[in-house]
Write a protein that holds these residues in place. Sequence first.
Motif, PDB file in Angstrom:
ATOM      1  N   ILE A  79      11.287 -21.027 -56.907  1.00  0.00           N
ATOM      2  CA  ILE A  79       9.978 -21.515 -57.342  1.00  0.00           C
ATOM      3  C   ILE A  79      10.100 -22.253 -58.676  1.00  0.00           C
ATOM      4  O   ILE A  79       9.537 -23.338 -58.855  1.00  0.00           O
ATOM      5  CB  ILE A  79       8.968 -20.356 -57.445  1.00  0.00           C
ATOM      6  N   VAL A  80      10.867 -21.672 -59.610  1.00  0.00           N
ATOM      7  CA  VAL A  80      11.042 -22.328 -60.910  1.00  0.00           C
ATOM      8  C   VAL A  80      11.794 -23.643 -60.748  1.00  0.00           C
ATOM      9  O   VAL A  80      11.446 -24.663 -61.352  1.00  0.00           O
ATOM     10  CB  VAL A  80      11.795 -21.393 -61.880  1.00  0.00           C
ATOM     11  N   MET A  81      12.825 -23.646 -59.909  1.00  0.00           N
ATOM     12  CA  MET A  81      13.606 -24.871 -59.718  1.00  0.00           C
ATOM     13  C   MET A  81      12.753 -25.989 -59.160  1.00  0.00           C
ATOM     14  O   MET A  81      12.765 -27.116 -59.660  1.00  0.00           O
ATOM     15  CB  MET A  81      14.787 -24.596 -58.789  1.00  0.00           C
ATOM     16  N   TRP A  82      11.997 -25.709 -58.108  1.00  0.00           N
ATOM     17  CA  TRP A  82      11.234 -26.767 -57.448  1.00  0.00           C
ATOM     18  C   TRP A  82      10.000 -27.190 -58.222  1.00  0.00           C
ATOM     19  O   TRP A  82       9.484 -28.286 -58.022  1.00  0.00           O
ATOM     20  CB  TRP A  82      10.855 -26.338 -56.034  1.00  0.00           C
ATOM     21  N   SER A  83       9.490 -26.327 -59.088  1.00  0.00           N
ATOM     22  CA  SER A  83       8.267 -26.677 -59.803  1.00  0.00           C
ATOM     23  C   SER A  83       8.527 -27.199 -61.215  1.00  0.00           C
ATOM     24  O   SER A  83       7.687 -27.892 -61.777  1.00  0.00           O
ATOM     25  CB  SER A  83       7.337 -25.465 -59.888  1.00  0.00           C
ATOM     26  N   PHE A  84       9.688 -26.914 -61.785  1.00  0.00           N
ATOM     27  CA  PHE A  84       9.968 -27.306 -63.169  1.00  0.00           C
ATOM     28  C   PHE A  84      11.128 -28.284 -63.273  1.00  0.00           C
ATOM     29  O   PHE A  84      11.040 -29.306 -63.967  1.00  0.00           O
ATOM     30  CB  PHE A  84      10.252 -26.056 -64.012  1.00  0.00           C
ATOM     31  N   PHE A  85      12.210 -28.010 -62.565  1.00  0.00           N
ATOM     32  CA  PHE A  85      13.407 -28.835 -62.731  1.00  0.00           C
ATOM     33  C   PHE A  85      13.325 -30.167 -61.996  1.00  0.00           C
ATOM     34  O   PHE A  85      14.241 -30.993 -62.106  1.00  0.00           O
ATOM     35  CB  PHE A  85      14.653 -28.056 -62.312  1.00  0.00           C
ATOM     36  N   LEU A 129      21.474 -32.614 -62.216  1.00  0.00           N
ATOM     37  CA  LEU A 129      20.450 -33.440 -62.839  1.00  0.00           C
ATOM     38  C   LEU A 129      19.388 -32.590 -63.537  1.00  0.00           C
ATOM     39  O   LEU A 129      18.772 -33.030 -64.504  1.00  0.00           O
ATOM     40  CB  LEU A 129      19.806 -34.340 -61.786  1.00  0.00           C
ATOM     41  N   GLY A 130      19.188 -31.370 -63.041  1.00  0.00           N
ATOM     42  CA  GLY A 130      18.215 -30.480 -63.673  1.00  0.00           C
ATOM     43  C   GLY A 130      18.582 -30.084 -65.091  1.00  0.00           C
ATOM     44  O   GLY A 130      17.702 -29.787 -65.908  1.00  0.00           O
ATOM     45  N   ILE A 131      19.870 -30.093 -65.409  1.00  0.00           N
ATOM     46  CA  ILE A 131      20.311 -29.774 -66.775  1.00  0.00           C
ATOM     47  C   ILE A 131      19.668 -30.721 -67.786  1.00  0.00           C
ATOM     48  O   ILE A 131      19.383 -30.345 -68.930  1.00  0.00           O
ATOM     49  CB  ILE A 131      21.846 -29.866 -66.863  1.00  0.00           C
ATOM     50  N   TRP A 132      19.396 -31.967 -67.352  1.00  0.00           N
ATOM     51  CA  TRP A 132      18.855 -32.977 -68.261  1.00  0.00           C
ATOM     52  C   TRP A 132      17.405 -32.719 -68.645  1.00  0.00           C
ATOM     53  O   TRP A 132      16.848 -33.442 -69.495  1.00  0.00           O
ATOM     54  CB  TRP A 132      18.999 -34.360 -67.640  1.00  0.00           C
ATOM     55  N   VAL A 133      16.779 -31.714 -68.064  1.00  0.00           N
ATOM     56  CA  VAL A 133      15.419 -31.378 -68.475  1.00  0.00           C
ATOM     57  C   VAL A 133      15.402 -30.920 -69.942  1.00  0.00           C
ATOM     58  O   VAL A 133      14.402 -31.112 -70.645  1.00  0.00           O
ATOM     59  CB  VAL A 133      14.829 -30.282 -67.570  1.00  0.00           C
ATOM     60  N   PHE A 191      20.349 -14.833 -59.836  1.00  0.00           N
ATOM     61  CA  PHE A 191      19.539 -16.037 -60.028  1.00  0.00           C
ATOM     62  C   PHE A 191      20.364 -17.261 -59.666  1.00  0.00           C
ATOM     63  O   PHE A 191      21.586 -17.202 -59.567  1.00  0.00           O
ATOM     64  CB  PHE A 191      19.070 -16.141 -61.488  1.00  0.00           C
ATOM     65  N   ASP A 192      19.699 -18.380 -59.479  1.00  0.00           N
ATOM     66  CA  ASP A 192      20.437 -19.616 -59.290  1.00  0.00           C
ATOM     67  C   ASP A 192      21.131 -19.972 -60.605  1.00  0.00           C
ATOM     68  O   ASP A 192      20.532 -19.845 -61.682  1.00  0.00           O
ATOM     69  CB  ASP A 192      19.497 -20.756 -58.884  1.00  0.00           C
ATOM     70  N   PRO A 193      22.391 -20.422 -60.547  1.00  0.00           N
ATOM     71  CA  PRO A 193      23.110 -20.755 -61.787  1.00  0.00           C
ATOM     72  C   PRO A 193      22.378 -21.754 -62.672  1.00  0.00           C
ATOM     73  O   PRO A 193      22.552 -21.728 -63.902  1.00  0.00           O
ATOM     74  CB  PRO A 193      24.431 -21.339 -61.260  1.00  0.00           C
ATOM     75  N   LEU A 194      21.570 -22.641 -62.093  1.00  0.00           N
ATOM     76  CA  LEU A 194      20.847 -23.616 -62.904  1.00  0.00           C
ATOM     77  C   LEU A 194      19.954 -22.936 -63.930  1.00  0.00           C
ATOM     78  O   LEU A 194      19.832 -23.415 -65.066  1.00  0.00           O
ATOM     79  CB  LEU A 194      20.011 -24.531 -62.001  1.00  0.00           C
ATOM     80  N   ILE A 195      19.325 -21.830 -63.548  1.00  0.00           N
ATOM     81  CA  ILE A 195      18.419 -21.132 -64.473  1.00  0.00           C
ATOM     82  C   ILE A 195      19.184 -20.669 -65.713  1.00  0.00           C
ATOM     83  O   ILE A 195      18.752 -20.902 -66.857  1.00  0.00           O
ATOM     84  CB  ILE A 195      17.762 -19.920 -63.779  1.00  0.00           C
ATOM     85  N   ILE A 196      20.308 -20.019 -65.498  1.00  0.00           N
ATOM     86  CA  ILE A 196      21.113 -19.497 -66.612  1.00  0.00           C
ATOM     87  C   ILE A 196      21.696 -20.635 -67.443  1.00  0.00           C
ATOM     88  O   ILE A 196      21.647 -20.621 -68.682  1.00  0.00           O
ATOM     89  CB  ILE A 196      22.245 -18.588 -66.082  1.00  0.00           C
ATOM     90  N   CYS A 197      22.262 -21.629 -66.753  1.00  0.00           N
ATOM     91  CA  CYS A 197      22.915 -22.735 -67.459  1.00  0.00           C
ATOM     92  C   CYS A 197      21.916 -23.554 -68.267  1.00  0.00           C
ATOM     93  O   CYS A 197      22.232 -24.012 -69.382  1.00  0.00           O
ATOM     94  CB  CYS A 197      23.647 -23.638 -66.469  1.00  0.00           C
ATOM     95  N   TRP A 198      20.721 -23.738 -67.731  1.00  0.00           N
ATOM     96  CA  TRP A 198      19.723 -24.498 -68.472  1.00  0.00           C
ATOM     97  C   TRP A 198      19.279 -23.749 -69.724  1.00  0.00           C
ATOM     98  O   TRP A 198      19.082 -24.366 -70.783  1.00  0.00           O
ATOM     99  CB  TRP A 198      18.514 -24.784 -67.579  1.00  0.00           C
ATOM    100  N   ALA A 199      19.133 -22.444 -69.622  1.00  0.00           N
ATOM    101  CA  ALA A 199      18.753 -21.649 -70.801  1.00  0.00           C
ATOM    102  C   ALA A 199      19.817 -21.787 -71.893  1.00  0.00           C
ATOM    103  O   ALA A 199      19.494 -21.952 -73.084  1.00  0.00           O
ATOM    104  CB  ALA A 199      18.573 -20.185 -70.414  1.00  0.00           C
ATOM    105  N   ILE A 200      21.091 -21.754 -71.493  1.00  0.00           N
ATOM    106  CA  ILE A 200      22.177 -21.922 -72.465  1.00  0.00           C
ATOM    107  C   ILE A 200      22.166 -23.338 -73.034  1.00  0.00           C
ATOM    108  O   ILE A 200      22.391 -23.550 -74.242  1.00  0.00           O
ATOM    109  CB  ILE A 200      23.534 -21.610 -71.805  1.00  0.00           C
ATOM    110  N   THR A 201      21.888 -24.320 -72.185  1.00  0.00           N
ATOM    111  CA  THR A 201      21.801 -25.705 -72.638  1.00  0.00           C
ATOM    112  C   THR A 201      20.736 -25.862 -73.708  1.00  0.00           C
ATOM    113  O   THR A 201      20.942 -26.545 -74.726  1.00  0.00           O
ATOM    114  CB  THR A 201      21.472 -26.634 -71.445  1.00  0.00           C
ATOM    115  N   MET A 202      19.599 -25.240 -73.511  1.00  0.00           N
ATOM    116  CA  MET A 202      18.522 -25.293 -74.505  1.00  0.00           C
ATOM    117  C   MET A 202      18.961 -24.684 -75.829  1.00  0.00           C
ATOM    118  O   MET A 202      18.723 -25.251 -76.904  1.00  0.00           O
ATOM    119  CB  MET A 202      17.289 -24.566 -73.967  1.00  0.00           C
ATOM    120  N   LEU A 203      19.609 -23.527 -75.748  1.00  0.00           N
ATOM    121  CA  LEU A 203      20.059 -22.863 -76.982  1.00  0.00           C
ATOM    122  C   LEU A 203      21.079 -23.711 -77.722  1.00  0.00           C
ATOM    123  O   LEU A 203      21.034 -23.827 -78.955  1.00  0.00           O
ATOM    124  CB  LEU A 203      20.651 -21.491 -76.634  1.00  0.00           C
TER     125      LEU A 203
END
Length: 506
Positions: free
Chosen positions: A251-257, A412-416, A458-470
């Motif tokens: 849900i988070v991937m399809w609605s936010f990323f 591509l979602g990492i670029w958010v 979780f999907d790896p994108l969720i974890i990796c994006w959080a680390i990317t933000m930090l």
Amino acid sequence: MSDLSQMLRPEPLPFYTVLVLFLVLLGVIGWRAARATHSLSDFLVMGGKAGALVGGFAWFASQYSMSTFMGVPAMTYGTGFAGMSISVPGLAFSMIVPMLLVGRKLMLMGKRYNLMTMSDYLADRYESDAIRGIHAVMMVIFLLAMMGAQTVGAGVILNTFTGLPEWIGVVVMGVVVILYCMTGGMTGAMMTDVLQGMLMVATAIVTFWVSVHAGGGMEAITAKLADTMPSHLSHPGTKGDFPWQTYVSMIVMWSFFTIGQPTLFTKFFTMNSYRTMFRAVILGTMGMLFSATLIEWSGVNAATFIHGLTGKDADFIVPLILQQNVSPWISALLITGIVSAGMSTISALLVVSTGGITRDIYQNLFNPGATQRQILALSRWFTILVGIAAVVIGIMKPAGIFSLIRFAFGGLGIWVAPVILGMYWRRASRTGAICAVIVGELLFVAMKLWFPGVAMGFDPLIICWAITMLVMIAVSLCTRSATPETLWRHFDALKACVTRRQQQER
């Protein structure tokens, strides 16, 4: 176990006739679009003049692919309502969330600063050709793989329903899309999306109605599921495939990323006003929700009267529903709707990829003195070349292509991270953005390939994006931010522009 070849009944004449007429109609629309395409802005973003109807259909048609009508119903056929409840809520917000977070600002910046691509925005916000180049190259690689996969789907359908070799379907789809995108660019892609979107909605409605009728009605279907397949009616699905972590991730991937997907991002630059954008998003969301709910529900219903499909055979559940329950001519028309889903996705990917090569890489990195007319001509040639490359990928079906596609959305979602921080945090810096996306992409690939357990379900994108933000926040705090002139354009001047637009549209 069922033999798919025995269950499907090829009807070449209706299929050929309907497909040819459909392709001719697309050609006429593409010709009209070509007559309205006079500039690079027309080619890449429809001149920023898209209305609510065209914009709404284009949004949901380009978001949908052949997997929406084959792979996803196959999933619900095997897992039941648990699979359906994963995707539908995400679709409900896949355009609304991006519109609210970045849509208005991107639309205004596109008109005010002549931005036409996602790389344009990143380069302008971070004053960096390096980030433009990194994003453009990565985007083209991922989107090219996606295009190749869509052409593969066309080849499979043509082979299944006519007996012709798969490569013919790949080439036919590729040539038609190349022609109307080469001549009409984004205008051609979005205008043909209206026809393709309507056909997709019709396919979803008829398939659902037929599946209910074939199953004996909703009451009979529910009773049979409860009696023979009770796990189809509950979470986490038949095989426990959808625990809560997966549910939240999807849900988070399809609605936010989706913010990070260049095909959606670019659509904001095509809108002529915020009011039009709002109407287009509501229309597109309703179209996506309505058709996705019906086509996925059809897969659940079909589990009660079509048995034994496993693996790739299950991908044909929708064609089977149609072939077994409606006339060959109606079936051919609606199966063409499945092909439309692939064509609409390819057209959006093709124009965005072309823009990445000609505007982001060639014009802005190698030949800043090139005129708009020169880039427009070059864009048409590169549309042909990129389209041919996608066709070649579709014919070859190299090992690993589908794994690359699975990476594409997440990559591509990492670029958010640089988009969101760049839009809402003045301190976000060029160095922070570049370091963050490099770290995020490497982590994403590593977790996908070698360390999936680290994601804790979780999907790896969720974890990796959080680390990317930090990482981006930490590095930005230690490095120089953009110049005052850039910050003024992206924050103060834009805020004043938003206020004026709101007053004008009231």
